[in-house]
Design a protein around this motif. Sequence first.
Motif, PDB file in Angstrom:
ATOM      1  N   ALA A   1      21.724 -43.436  50.749  1.00  0.00           N
ATOM      2  CA  ALA A   1      22.880 -42.604  50.413  1.00  0.00           C
ATOM      3  C   ALA A   1      23.092 -42.621  48.904  1.00  0.00           C
ATOM      4  N   ILE A   2      23.676 -41.546  48.392  1.00  0.00           N
ATOM      5  CA  ILE A   2      23.909 -41.409  46.954  1.00  0.00           C
ATOM      6  C   ILE A   2      25.311 -40.856  46.723  1.00  0.00           C
ATOM      7  N   GLY A   3      26.035 -41.459  45.791  1.00  0.00           N
ATOM      8  CA  GLY A   3      27.346 -40.955  45.379  1.00  0.00           C
ATOM      9  C   GLY A   3      27.580 -41.370  43.943  1.00  0.00           C
ATOM     10  N   ILE A   4      27.995 -40.435  43.103  1.00  0.00           N
ATOM     11  CA  ILE A   4      28.088 -40.722  41.667  1.00  0.00           C
ATOM     12  C   ILE A   4      29.440 -40.316  41.101  1.00  0.00           C
ATOM     13  N   LYS A   5      29.703 -40.820  39.918  1.00  0.00           N
ATOM     14  CA  LYS A   5      30.839 -40.411  39.090  1.00  0.00           C
ATOM     15  C   LYS A   5      30.307 -40.327  37.662  1.00  0.00           C
TER      16      LYS A   5
END
Length: 225
Positions: A145-149
């Motif tokens: 999974a990938i999630g960025i800011k």
Amino acid sequence: MPATYNQCLLYNQLVMPYLDAWMWQKELQTQRVKNPDLNDVLILLEHPPVYTLGKGASSEFIKFDLNESSHEVHRIERGGEITYHCPGQLVGYPILNLARHNQDLHWYLRQLEEVLIRVLAVYKLQGKRIPSLTGVWLEDRKVAAIGIKVSRWITMHGFSLNVCPDMKGFERIVPCGISDKSVASLAEWIPGITCGEVKHHIARCFGEVFDLELIEQSLSGIHQS
């Protein structure tokens, strides 16, 4: 351009409480917003069991009472829905200055996927992308999974790869809000695989994809758990 622009500081941590890692990332990002000449950073670690929700995450994907959770739950500033971290899952937090790479968030997400696809290829596993979704799949099951800011083109948060975790924690949520595809771990294809060995492959593939020389750093005094 300083010679260090092609170098990335690598921190190989074992297990760190989520809040400690979150604070560390924010410190590193803030420092680089103020001084863009600082080196890029990659943190690789594992977390004790914890659920995290992206800034716009919906409660419809949570199957338990948030006020009575046996694990920590945190709403954070990354994109995406709810996910689960625990030992046996490798988490990577790149703190990159995209002004040195490519100021394009879609490009950055695809590059993170490429790192993980290359890691799977080491084990002769064919990781795949699914159009319109972010992450990496094996045989139609999500393993990463990938999630960025991103703030002023400095990144934080990142990716997670299920290596050999206890998958029961995923049963209490709809991971990433995707109800028609299940999650999986590499241990289902490669019994006995460990995070220790996979870390080295992630670091190498990350350096290849982003054209960076990774310089391993001492963990002495840095947010030890």
